[in-house]
Design a protein around this motif. Structure first.
Motif, PDB file in Angstrom:
ATOM      1  N   VAL A  83       0.930  -0.721  -0.169  1.00 34.68           N
ATOM      2  CA  VAL A  83       0.276  -0.006   0.392  1.00 34.68           C
ATOM      3  C   VAL A  83       0.587   0.944   0.240  1.00 34.68           C
ATOM      4  CG1 VAL A  83      -1.307   1.116   1.013  1.00 34.68           C
ATOM      5  CG2 VAL A  83      -1.740  -1.240   0.849  1.00 34.68           C
ATOM      6  N   SER A  84       0.705   1.980  -0.703  1.00 33.42           N
ATOM      7  CA  SER A  84       1.243   2.963  -1.067  1.00 33.42           C
ATOM      8  C   SER A  84       1.073   4.823  -1.445  1.00 33.42           C
ATOM      9  CB  SER A  84       2.456   3.274  -1.955  1.00 33.42           C
ATOM     10  OG  SER A  84       2.226   3.321  -3.157  1.00 33.42           O
ATOM     11  N   SER A  85       1.266   5.766  -1.073  1.00 32.99           N
ATOM     12  CA  SER A  85       1.158   7.182  -1.516  1.00 32.99           C
ATOM     13  C   SER A  85       2.751   7.795  -1.359  1.00 32.99           C
ATOM     14  CB  SER A  85       0.414   7.697  -0.110  1.00 32.99           C
ATOM     15  OG  SER A  85       0.273   9.278   0.069  1.00 32.99           O
ATOM     16  N   ALA A  86       2.101   8.461  -3.145  1.00 31.34           N
ATOM     17  CA  ALA A  86       3.159   8.951  -2.836  1.00 31.34           C
ATOM     18  C   ALA A  86       3.487  10.910  -2.313  1.00 31.34           C
ATOM     19  CB  ALA A  86       3.697   9.968  -4.440  1.00 31.34           C
ATOM     20  N   VAL A  87       2.206  11.199  -2.219  1.00 30.71           N
ATOM     21  CA  VAL A  87       1.913  12.094  -1.112  1.00 30.71           C
ATOM     22  C   VAL A  87       2.325  11.329   0.715  1.00 30.71           C
ATOM     23  CG1 VAL A  87       0.816  13.631   0.243  1.00 30.71           C
ATOM     24  CG2 VAL A  87       0.190  13.466  -2.265  1.00 30.71           C
ATOM     25  N   SER A  88       2.381  11.249   0.527  1.00 33.12           N
ATOM     26  CA  SER A  88       2.619  10.656   3.096  1.00 33.12           C
ATOM     27  C   SER A  88       3.986   9.763   1.993  1.00 33.12           C
ATOM     28  CB  SER A  88       1.038  10.169   3.474  1.00 33.12           C
ATOM     29  OG  SER A  88       1.597   8.144   2.457  1.00 33.12           O
ATOM     30  N   LYS A  89       4.590   9.080   1.225  1.00 30.68           N
ATOM     31  CA  LYS A  89       5.561   8.124   1.784  1.00 30.68           C
ATOM     32  C   LYS A  89       4.810   6.874   2.223  1.00 30.68           C
ATOM     33  CE  LYS A  89       8.334  11.438  -0.141  1.00 30.68           C
ATOM     34  NZ  LYS A  89       7.632  12.181  -0.666  1.00 30.68           N
ATOM     35  N   GLU A  90       3.630   6.506   2.470  1.00 32.79           N
ATOM     36  CA  GLU A  90       3.312   4.718   2.865  1.00 32.79           C
ATOM     37  C   GLU A  90       4.090   4.133   2.027  1.00 32.79           C
ATOM     38  OE1 GLU A  90      -0.026   2.704   4.394  1.00 32.79           O
ATOM     39  OE2 GLU A  90      -1.079   4.583   3.527  1.00 32.79           O
ATOM     40  N   GLY A  91       4.808   2.925   2.627  1.00 36.86           N
ATOM     41  CA  GLY A  91       5.398   2.062   1.477  1.00 36.86           C
ATOM     42  C   GLY A  91       6.317   2.211   1.015  1.00 36.86           C
ATOM     43  N   ARG A  92       7.058   3.396   0.947  1.00 36.45           N
ATOM     44  CA  ARG A  92       7.988   3.424   0.390  1.00 36.45           C
ATOM     45  C   ARG A  92       9.489   2.602   0.924  1.00 36.45           C
ATOM     46  NH1 ARG A  92      12.943   6.775   0.734  1.00 36.45           N
ATOM     47  NH2 ARG A  92      13.753   6.950  -1.080  1.00 36.45           N
ATOM     48  N   ASP A  93       9.203   2.654   1.804  1.00 34.53           N
ATOM     49  CA  ASP A  93      10.539   1.663   2.722  1.00 34.53           C
ATOM     50  C   ASP A  93      10.056   0.053   2.135  1.00 34.53           C
ATOM     51  OD1 ASP A  93      11.631   3.826   3.330  1.00 34.53           O
ATOM     52  OD2 ASP A  93      10.846   3.989   5.338  1.00 34.53           O
ATOM     53  N   GLU A  94       8.887   0.207   2.168  1.00 28.42           N
ATOM     54  CA  GLU A  94       8.306  -1.852   2.156  1.00 28.42           C
ATOM     55  C   GLU A  94       8.841  -1.449   0.855  1.00 28.42           C
ATOM     56  OE1 GLU A  94       6.780   0.811   3.716  1.00 28.42           O
ATOM     57  OE2 GLU A  94       5.658   0.003   5.358  1.00 28.42           O
ATOM     58  N   ILE A  95       8.540  -1.126   0.024  1.00 21.56           N
ATOM     59  CA  ILE A  95       8.895  -1.366  -1.242  1.00 21.56           C
ATOM     60  C   ILE A  95      10.018  -1.311  -1.793  1.00 21.56           C
ATOM     61  CG2 ILE A  95       8.595  -0.443  -3.542  1.00 21.56           C
ATOM     62  CD1 ILE A  95       5.304   0.318  -2.652  1.00 21.56           C
ATOM     63  N   LEU A  96      10.744  -0.368  -1.608  1.00 20.87           N
ATOM     64  CA  LEU A  96      12.471  -0.391  -1.769  1.00 20.87           C
ATOM     65  C   LEU A  96      13.197  -1.976  -0.898  1.00 20.87           C
ATOM     66  CD1 LEU A  96      13.217   2.981  -1.148  1.00 20.87           C
ATOM     67  CD2 LEU A  96      12.956   1.714  -3.263  1.00 20.87           C
ATOM     68  N   ASP A  97      12.828  -2.114   0.369  1.00 21.17           N
ATOM     69  CA  ASP A  97      13.079  -3.172   0.816  1.00 21.17           C
ATOM     70  C   ASP A  97      13.159  -4.522  -0.350  1.00 21.17           C
ATOM     71  OD1 ASP A  97      14.483  -1.948   2.584  1.00 21.17           O
ATOM     72  OD2 ASP A  97      13.139  -2.260   4.429  1.00 21.17           O
ATOM     73  N   TYR A  98      11.836  -4.177  -0.271  1.00 20.16           N
ATOM     74  CA  TYR A  98      11.886  -5.803  -1.723  1.00 20.16           C
ATOM     75  C   TYR A  98      12.401  -5.639  -2.841  1.00 20.16           C
ATOM     76  CZ  TYR A  98       8.693  -9.037  -3.742  1.00 20.16           C
ATOM     77  OH  TYR A  98       7.805 -10.249  -4.371  1.00 20.16           O
ATOM     78  N   ILE A  99      12.592  -4.459  -3.252  1.00 19.08           N
ATOM     79  CA  ILE A  99      13.379  -4.333  -4.726  1.00 19.08           C
ATOM     80  C   ILE A  99      14.519  -5.113  -4.577  1.00 19.08           C
ATOM     81  CG2 ILE A  99      14.316  -2.898  -6.276  1.00 19.08           C
ATOM     82  CD1 ILE A  99      11.652  -0.718  -5.608  1.00 19.08           C
TER      83      ILE A  99
END
Length: 110
Positions: A83-99
Protein backbone atom coordinates in the motif's frame (compact mmCIF):
# COMPACT_ATOMS: atom_id res chain seq x y z
CA UNK A 1 -0.67 -3.23 -25.22
CA UNK A 2 0.61 -6.04 -27.43
CA UNK A 3 4.12 -4.58 -27.37
CA UNK A 4 4.05 -4.32 -23.58
CA UNK A 5 2.81 -7.90 -23.26
CA UNK A 6 5.49 -9.13 -25.65
CA UNK A 7 8.20 -7.25 -23.75
CA UNK A 8 7.10 -8.72 -20.42
CA UNK A 9 6.84 -12.27 -21.73
CA UNK A 10 10.24 -12.22 -23.45
CA UNK A 11 12.20 -10.43 -20.71
CA UNK A 12 14.53 -13.11 -19.34
CA UNK A 13 15.91 -11.19 -16.37
CA UNK A 14 12.60 -9.82 -15.10
CA UNK A 15 12.74 -10.26 -11.34
CA UNK A 16 9.37 -8.79 -10.40
CA UNK A 17 6.78 -6.65 -12.10
CA UNK A 18 4.90 -4.10 -10.02
CA UNK A 19 1.23 -3.76 -10.95
CA UNK A 20 0.02 -0.32 -9.85
CA UNK A 21 -3.61 -0.23 -8.73
CA UNK A 22 -5.52 2.86 -7.61
CA UNK A 23 -6.96 1.87 -4.24
CA UNK A 24 -9.93 4.21 -4.78
CA UNK A 25 -11.27 2.12 -7.67
CA UNK A 26 -13.17 -1.15 -7.61
CA UNK A 27 -11.27 -4.08 -9.16
CA UNK A 28 -10.94 -3.26 -12.83
CA UNK A 29 -11.48 -6.00 -15.40
CA UNK A 30 -8.40 -4.94 -17.38
CA UNK A 31 -6.18 -5.08 -14.26
CA UNK A 32 -7.54 -8.49 -13.25
CA UNK A 33 -7.03 -9.85 -16.77
CA UNK A 34 -3.50 -8.45 -16.87
CA UNK A 35 -2.58 -10.10 -13.55
CA UNK A 36 -4.20 -13.34 -14.73
CA UNK A 37 -1.99 -13.24 -17.85
CA UNK A 38 1.07 -12.71 -15.65
CA UNK A 39 0.12 -15.66 -13.46
CA UNK A 40 -0.57 -17.98 -16.40
CA UNK A 41 2.85 -17.14 -17.81
CA UNK A 42 4.75 -17.48 -14.54
CA UNK A 43 5.70 -13.79 -14.40
CA UNK A 44 6.45 -12.78 -10.80
CA UNK A 45 4.57 -9.67 -9.76
CA UNK A 46 3.49 -7.64 -6.77
CA UNK A 47 0.41 -5.48 -6.38
CA UNK A 48 1.00 -1.87 -5.35
CA UNK A 49 -2.13 -0.07 -4.26
CA UNK A 50 -1.50 3.61 -4.82
CA UNK A 51 -3.05 6.83 -3.50
CA UNK A 52 -3.64 5.42 -0.02
CA UNK A 53 -3.62 8.99 1.33
CA UNK A 54 -6.90 9.61 -0.52
CA UNK A 55 -8.88 7.09 1.59
CA UNK A 56 -9.52 6.69 5.29
CA UNK A 57 -8.24 3.51 6.94
CA UNK A 58 -11.62 1.76 6.89
CA UNK A 59 -12.29 2.59 3.22
CA UNK A 60 -8.77 1.44 2.33
CA UNK A 61 -9.23 -1.83 4.21
CA UNK A 62 -12.56 -2.39 2.45
CA UNK A 63 -11.03 -1.67 -0.97
CA UNK A 64 -8.16 -4.12 -0.42
CA UNK A 65 -10.56 -6.76 0.88
CA UNK A 66 -12.71 -6.34 -2.23
CA UNK A 67 -9.68 -6.82 -4.51
CA UNK A 68 -8.55 -9.86 -2.52
CA UNK A 69 -12.00 -11.45 -2.67
CA UNK A 70 -12.19 -10.86 -6.41
CA UNK A 71 -8.77 -12.38 -7.06
CA UNK A 72 -9.30 -15.35 -4.73
CA UNK A 73 -12.17 -16.47 -6.95
CA UNK A 74 -9.53 -17.73 -9.40
CA UNK A 75 -6.23 -17.53 -7.50
CA UNK A 76 -5.04 -20.03 -4.87
CA UNK A 77 -3.07 -17.34 -3.06
CA UNK A 78 -2.53 -13.63 -3.39
CA UNK A 79 0.63 -11.96 -4.70
CA UNK A 80 2.83 -9.78 -2.55
CA UNK A 81 0.92 -6.59 -1.84
CA UNK A 82 2.00 -3.09 -0.90
CA UNK A 83 0.00 0.00 0.00
CA UNK A 84 1.58 3.25 -1.05
CA UNK A 85 1.23 6.99 -1.29
CA UNK A 86 3.56 9.36 -3.09
CA UNK A 87 2.27 12.18 -0.88
CA UNK A 88 2.72 10.58 2.54
CA UNK A 89 5.56 8.22 1.45
CA UNK A 90 3.59 5.26 2.88
CA UNK A 91 4.97 1.98 1.59
CA UNK A 92 8.13 3.54 0.17
CA UNK A 93 10.60 1.78 2.49
CA UNK A 94 8.78 -1.56 2.22
CA UNK A 95 8.83 -1.42 -1.58
CA UNK A 96 12.50 -0.42 -1.70
CA UNK A 97 13.39 -3.23 0.73
CA UNK A 98 11.47 -5.71 -1.42
CA UNK A 99 13.29 -4.55 -4.57
CA UNK A 100 16.66 -4.91 -2.84
CA UNK A 101 15.75 -8.34 -1.49
CA UNK A 102 14.52 -9.48 -4.92
CA UNK A 103 17.68 -8.26 -6.66
CA UNK A 104 19.86 -10.02 -4.09
CA UNK A 105 17.97 -13.30 -4.57
CA UNK A 106 18.25 -12.94 -8.34
CA UNK A 107 21.95 -12.11 -8.16
CA UNK A 108 22.65 -15.09 -5.90
CA UNK A 109 20.68 -17.42 -8.17
CA UNK A 110 18.15 -18.40 -5.49
Amino acid sequence: IAATREYILKRENLVCLFVMLDCRLKPQKSDLEFMEMLGRNGIPFARVFTKSDKLGREALRKSLKQYDAEMLQTWESLPVTFVSSAVSKEGRDEILDYIEESINKFSNGS
